[in-house]
Write a protein that holds these residues in place. Structure first.
Motif, PDB file in Angstrom:
ATOM      1  N   THR A 204     -10.170  -1.664  -9.942  1.00 31.06           N
ATOM      2  CA  THR A 204      -9.849  -1.926  -8.751  1.00 31.06           C
ATOM      3  C   THR A 204      -7.966  -1.857  -8.778  1.00 31.06           C
ATOM      4  O   THR A 204      -7.538  -2.547  -9.670  1.00 31.06           O
ATOM      5  CB  THR A 204     -10.018  -3.465  -8.420  1.00 31.06           C
ATOM      6  N   TYR A 205      -7.570  -0.855  -7.936  1.00 36.48           N
ATOM      7  CA  TYR A 205      -6.094  -1.004  -8.092  1.00 36.48           C
ATOM      8  C   TYR A 205      -5.438  -1.437  -6.768  1.00 36.48           C
ATOM      9  O   TYR A 205      -4.231  -1.620  -6.682  1.00 36.48           O
ATOM     10  CB  TYR A 205      -5.698   0.538  -8.098  1.00 36.48           C
ATOM     11  N   ALA A 206      -6.242  -1.764  -5.860  1.00 42.53           N
ATOM     12  CA  ALA A 206      -5.591  -2.434  -4.399  1.00 42.53           C
ATOM     13  C   ALA A 206      -6.813  -3.509  -4.342  1.00 42.53           C
ATOM     14  O   ALA A 206      -7.509  -3.316  -3.387  1.00 42.53           O
ATOM     15  CB  ALA A 206      -5.550  -1.191  -3.182  1.00 42.53           C
ATOM     16  N   PHE A 207      -6.481  -4.505  -4.754  1.00 40.88           N
ATOM     17  CA  PHE A 207      -7.470  -5.713  -4.659  1.00 40.88           C
ATOM     18  C   PHE A 207      -7.536  -6.035  -3.019  1.00 40.88           C
ATOM     19  O   PHE A 207      -6.304  -6.263  -2.448  1.00 40.88           O
ATOM     20  CB  PHE A 207      -6.948  -6.718  -5.494  1.00 40.88           C
ATOM     21  N   PRO A 208      -8.761  -6.055  -2.600  1.00 44.97           N
ATOM     22  CA  PRO A 208      -9.037  -6.264  -1.271  1.00 44.97           C
ATOM     23  C   PRO A 208      -8.391  -7.850  -0.732  1.00 44.97           C
ATOM     24  O   PRO A 208      -8.761  -8.736  -1.639  1.00 44.97           O
ATOM     25  CB  PRO A 208     -10.424  -6.133  -0.968  1.00 44.97           C
ATOM     26  N   ILE A 209      -7.877  -7.851   0.552  1.00 45.00           N
ATOM     27  CA  ILE A 209      -7.513  -9.157   0.939  1.00 45.00           C
ATOM     28  C   ILE A 209      -8.238  -9.518   2.301  1.00 45.00           C
ATOM     29  O   ILE A 209      -8.104 -10.523   2.768  1.00 45.00           O
ATOM     30  CB  ILE A 209      -6.096  -9.307   1.071  1.00 45.00           C
ATOM     31  N   SER A 210      -8.825  -8.544   2.735  1.00 44.03           N
ATOM     32  CA  SER A 210      -9.596  -8.545   4.089  1.00 44.03           C
ATOM     33  C   SER A 210     -10.706  -7.379   4.124  1.00 44.03           C
ATOM     34  O   SER A 210     -10.668  -6.865   3.113  1.00 44.03           O
ATOM     35  CB  SER A 210      -8.782  -8.631   5.390  1.00 44.03           C
ATOM     36  N   GLY A 211     -11.427  -7.518   5.303  1.00 41.81           N
ATOM     37  CA  GLY A 211     -12.398  -6.562   5.025  1.00 41.81           C
ATOM     38  C   GLY A 211     -12.799  -6.327   6.566  1.00 41.81           C
ATOM     39  O   GLY A 211     -12.254  -6.825   7.650  1.00 41.81           O
ATOM     40  N   THR A 382     -16.416  -2.939   4.307  1.00 42.98           N
ATOM     41  CA  THR A 382     -15.604  -2.153   3.514  1.00 42.98           C
ATOM     42  C   THR A 382     -14.443  -3.263   3.168  1.00 42.98           C
ATOM     43  O   THR A 382     -13.676  -3.314   4.190  1.00 42.98           O
ATOM     44  CB  THR A 382     -14.940  -0.749   4.275  1.00 42.98           C
ATOM     45  N   PRO A 383     -14.176  -3.693   2.107  1.00 45.90           N
ATOM     46  CA  PRO A 383     -13.257  -4.623   1.660  1.00 45.90           C
ATOM     47  C   PRO A 383     -11.937  -3.509   1.663  1.00 45.90           C
ATOM     48  O   PRO A 383     -12.009  -2.420   1.157  1.00 45.90           O
ATOM     49  CB  PRO A 383     -13.730  -5.007   0.363  1.00 45.90           C
ATOM     50  N   GLY A 384     -10.827  -4.176   2.002  1.00 41.14           N
ATOM     51  CA  GLY A 384      -9.447  -3.348   1.709  1.00 41.14           C
ATOM     52  C   GLY A 384      -8.355  -4.117   2.159  1.00 41.14           C
ATOM     53  O   GLY A 384      -8.076  -5.292   1.885  1.00 41.14           O
ATOM     54  N   SER A 385      -7.124  -3.352   2.656  1.00 39.40           N
ATOM     55  CA  SER A 385      -6.018  -3.882   3.147  1.00 39.40           C
ATOM     56  C   SER A 385      -5.163  -4.548   1.968  1.00 39.40           C
ATOM     57  O   SER A 385      -4.389  -5.272   2.057  1.00 39.40           O
ATOM     58  CB  SER A 385      -6.008  -4.822   4.227  1.00 39.40           C
ATOM     59  N   GLY A 386      -5.518  -3.947   0.701  1.00 37.43           N
ATOM     60  CA  GLY A 386      -4.861  -4.506  -0.283  1.00 37.43           C
ATOM     61  C   GLY A 386      -3.506  -3.780  -0.764  1.00 37.43           C
ATOM     62  O   GLY A 386      -2.836  -3.054  -0.086  1.00 37.43           O
ATOM     63  N   PHE A 387      -2.896  -4.501  -1.573  1.00 39.90           N
ATOM     64  CA  PHE A 387      -1.590  -3.844  -2.184  1.00 39.90           C
ATOM     65  C   PHE A 387      -1.645  -3.364  -3.502  1.00 39.90           C
ATOM     66  O   PHE A 387      -2.375  -3.705  -4.663  1.00 39.90           O
ATOM     67  CB  PHE A 387      -0.668  -5.276  -2.446  1.00 39.90           C
ATOM     68  N   LEU A 388      -0.883  -2.170  -3.700  1.00 39.33           N
ATOM     69  CA  LEU A 388      -1.082  -1.523  -4.987  1.00 39.33           C
ATOM     70  C   LEU A 388       0.225  -2.201  -5.928  1.00 39.33           C
ATOM     71  O   LEU A 388       0.999  -2.684  -5.304  1.00 39.33           O
ATOM     72  CB  LEU A 388      -0.633  -0.250  -4.966  1.00 39.33           C
ATOM     73  N   ILE A 389       0.130  -2.333  -7.156  1.00 42.71           N
ATOM     74  CA  ILE A 389       1.305  -2.782  -7.978  1.00 42.71           C
ATOM     75  C   ILE A 389       1.799  -1.712  -8.707  1.00 42.71           C
ATOM     76  O   ILE A 389       0.910  -0.948  -9.543  1.00 42.71           O
ATOM     77  CB  ILE A 389       0.758  -4.011  -9.034  1.00 42.71           C
ATOM     78  N   TRP A 390       3.061  -1.338  -9.102  1.00 41.68           N
ATOM     79  CA  TRP A 390       3.732  -0.544  -9.649  1.00 41.68           C
ATOM     80  C   TRP A 390       3.670  -0.877 -11.154  1.00 41.68           C
ATOM     81  O   TRP A 390       4.253  -2.072 -11.403  1.00 41.68           O
ATOM     82  CB  TRP A 390       5.168  -0.130  -9.227  1.00 41.68           C
ATOM     83  N   ALA A 391       3.253  -0.293 -12.100  1.00 41.55           N
ATOM     84  CA  ALA A 391       3.042  -0.581 -13.473  1.00 41.55           C
ATOM     85  C   ALA A 391       4.358  -0.874 -14.210  1.00 41.55           C
ATOM     86  O   ALA A 391       4.501  -1.518 -15.268  1.00 41.55           O
ATOM     87  CB  ALA A 391       2.115   0.406 -14.172  1.00 41.55           C
ATOM     88  N   TRP A 409      -6.027 -15.395  -0.716  1.00 41.07           N
ATOM     89  CA  TRP A 409      -7.532 -15.525  -0.693  1.00 41.07           C
ATOM     90  C   TRP A 409      -7.730 -16.902  -0.284  1.00 41.07           C
ATOM     91  O   TRP A 409      -8.620 -17.255   0.123  1.00 41.07           O
ATOM     92  CB  TRP A 409      -8.227 -15.230  -2.042  1.00 41.07           C
ATOM     93  N   ASN A 410      -6.436 -17.811  -0.285  1.00 40.94           N
ATOM     94  CA  ASN A 410      -6.408 -19.132   0.148  1.00 40.94           C
ATOM     95  C   ASN A 410      -7.185 -19.110   1.577  1.00 40.94           C
ATOM     96  O   ASN A 410      -6.672 -18.292   2.426  1.00 40.94           O
ATOM     97  CB  ASN A 410      -5.088 -19.933   0.331  1.00 40.94           C
ATOM     98  N   LEU A 411      -7.965 -20.214   2.091  1.00 42.33           N
ATOM     99  CA  LEU A 411      -8.646 -20.195   3.304  1.00 42.33           C
ATOM    100  C   LEU A 411      -7.414 -20.157   4.429  1.00 42.33           C
ATOM    101  O   LEU A 411      -7.815 -19.539   5.619  1.00 42.33           O
ATOM    102  CB  LEU A 411      -9.757 -21.627   3.141  1.00 42.33           C
ATOM    103  N   ASP A 412      -6.648 -20.966   4.389  1.00 46.18           N
ATOM    104  CA  ASP A 412      -5.408 -20.806   5.250  1.00 46.18           C
ATOM    105  C   ASP A 412      -5.055 -19.390   5.590  1.00 46.18           C
ATOM    106  O   ASP A 412      -4.785 -19.106   6.864  1.00 46.18           O
ATOM    107  CB  ASP A 412      -4.301 -21.706   4.987  1.00 46.18           C
TER     108      ASP A 412
END
Length: 513
Positions: A204-211, A382-391, A409-412
């Motif tokens: 996983t390179y763009a860990f999902p934060i929503s779907g 489809t999980p998505g909307s994540g951020f990529l991290i520069w290595a 991922w906090n409920l708030d």
């Protein structure tokens, strides 16, 4: 990640932080020992000096200096994640400001800074952030590059993964949530979210934060007015519902013939899995579809899927003029009450908000393919909307980047993403609080309510491998161009599926060369 007040000493983040700390400490300790050697040598040379020198050597300040050189001060770390509290970090963020807006993001940033005041953010926000990202990549300046960035990279991320430019985020699935009572993000996610998340080279390179969910979106007021079943449990129930809607002079299901693949939002690959589960062939079928094993288009479950669409078409359950409709026009049919349901995604509420009355409410259902009321209802998610991290960033900055992603991922924060961004939260426990659910837009709320009240399995329908030969595109084109004819009952799907299968075989053979 960690639940509030706990430290997971075995986590990847904590171990990395300790290595960073020890590396700094050993450098400092080596310098101190070298200094002690010089001081000791000078003291030996001057041993015949007056007693005042000896007294000075035994003074409290001297003793304190020797003590500090031989034992490091205790590391000051946050108990929630093991990262240092006294090292300031600025995270450069490239933020895609699209349909979700950025209000939810700003709220999350402020709460994160309040919790971890040594971390600050330098945010560049734009609807065309991918162009900014591409420019920064072209400049070959790792220091000036974003730590995290959303949106996309022109040409896709695969070349950057292969060259080691992007940081894997696969480990985040096993990190504990800040407010998850000790559960990991994987454990808190919807059933199928982990399997459905996009991966490149197995990571996983763009860990999902929503779907976003797909299926049939409907005019809730219209259903309530006519007393139609908003939760059909079996395929027979669904056909009965479609017949009742048609009898009322309303088109049961619409979709845009101009973009005919929209039909797969409600009748996509997960429906194949639903049939396979009922046939006790799920493991084999999923393996075949993830790996493009043949028969693929001619798999029995896929033939059955298209035959059902064909039979519905012959009964007039899709609009006769759908070939000329685009996605906005098909969605407006539901808003105007000309069609009862539309095959699309949960993003439609945000997309159509300027065209819907203020009191309009969307409902959600998936098409049940099973014969038993308690059978699993498979839906496209489809999980998505994540951020990529520069290595090529310092380890500490990458650690904090991952912490921020987990913070989302906090409920708030999940509520902000759903309420302000119109997306679906990824936390399976989100719908446990009716008050929290009530604050959402109607479609995310309806989707979560459906998932709570049915036995649901979510899947993106994506494969694990890529076929790059043009013959594979030709196979998909053959299917896509026949959809409107199949859905209006004018084209038997079997000859089309046979043609697509032959193109697929050519693509697979070319890939093996």
């Amino acid at each position: 990640m960690y639940s509030e007040g706990l430290v997971n000493a075995t986590s990847t983040t904590t171990n990395m932080t300790w290595r960073i700390y020890m590396k700094s400490y050993l450098k400092a300790a080596s310098a101190s020992l070298a200094l002690m050697f010089v001081v000791s040598s000078l003291a030996a040379c001057g041993s015949a000096n007056s007693s005042n020198d000896q007294t000075a050597a035994n003074s409290p300040s001297a003793a304190g200096s020797t003590s500090s050189a031989s034992a490091p001060a205790e590391a000051q770390v946050y108990p929630e994640n093991g990262l240092p509290t006294d090292q300031k970090v600025t995270l450069k963020v490239g933020f895609f400001e699209g349909g979700m807006g950025r209000e939810w993001f700003d709220v999350a940033v402020e709460s994160f800074k309040a919790k971890f005041p040594n971390v600050s953010f330098d945010v560049t926000s734009s609807p065309t952030i991918s162009q900014v990202t591409q420019t920064k990549i072209g400049a070959n300046d790792d220091k000036g590059m974003f730590n995290l960035f959303s949106g996309s990279i022109p040409g896709g991320i695969a070349p950057y993964v292969e060259s080691g430019k992007l940081e894997s985020e696969e480990d985040l699935w096993n990190h504990k949530a800040y407010d998850g009572n000790g559960k990991t993000l994987k454990e808190l996610s919807f059933n199928g979210s982990f399997e459905s998340s996009p991966r490149t080279a197995g990571n996983t390179y763009a860990f999902p934060i929503s779907g976003s969910g797909s299926g049939l979106m409907y005019n809730k007021a219209l259903f309530e007015k006519n007393g139609w079943d908003e939760n059909p449990k079996t395929w027979s129930d669904f056909l009965k519902l479609s017949a009742e809607i048609k009898a009322a002079g309303i088109t049961p299901i619409t979709f845009p013939g101009v973009y005919a693949d929209y039909i797969t939002n409600a009748f996509g690959v997960p429906k194949i899995y639903e049939l396979a589960e009922a046939n006790n062939t799920l493991d084999q079928v999923q393996t075949d579809y993830h790996q493009f094993n043949t028969p693929y288009f001619l798999a029995p479950e896929n033939i059955e899927r298209w035959n059902r669409i064909y039979e519905m078409g012959k009964k007039g359950y899709f609009p006769a003029g759908l070939a000329a409709m685009n996605h906005t026009q098909s969605q407006m049919q539901v808003v105007q009450g000309k069609a009862a349901m539309v095959s699309t995604g949960t993003w439609v509420e945000n997309e159509m908000k300027q065209s819907t009355p203020e009191d309009f409410k969307w409902g959600y259902m998936t098409v049940p393919f099973g014969d038993q009321p308690d059978s699993t209802k498979w839906t496209t998610f489809t999980p998505g909307s994540g951020f990529l991290i520069w290595a090529a960033k310092p380890d500490l900055e990458k650690a904090w980047s991952k912490e921020f992603i987990a913070w989302l991922w906090n409920l708030d924060n999940q509520q902000q993403i759903a309420e302000k961004g119109g997306m679906i939260p990824l936390r399976s426990d989100f719908a446990d609080d009716p008050a929290r659910l009530a604050k959402l837009q109607s479609l995310p709320s309806a989707f979560l309510d459906y998932a709570k009240n049915n036995k649901v399995k979510m899947d993106s329908g994506a494969a694990d491998v890529q076929l790059t030969d043009p013959a594979f595109e030709q196979a998909n084109k053959v299917i896509s161009e026949a959809i409107t004819q199949i859905a209006t009952g004018k084209q038997d799907p079997l000859p089309i599926l046979k043609e697509a299968e032959e193109y697929l075989k050519k693509a697979i053979a070319a890939q093996k060369k």
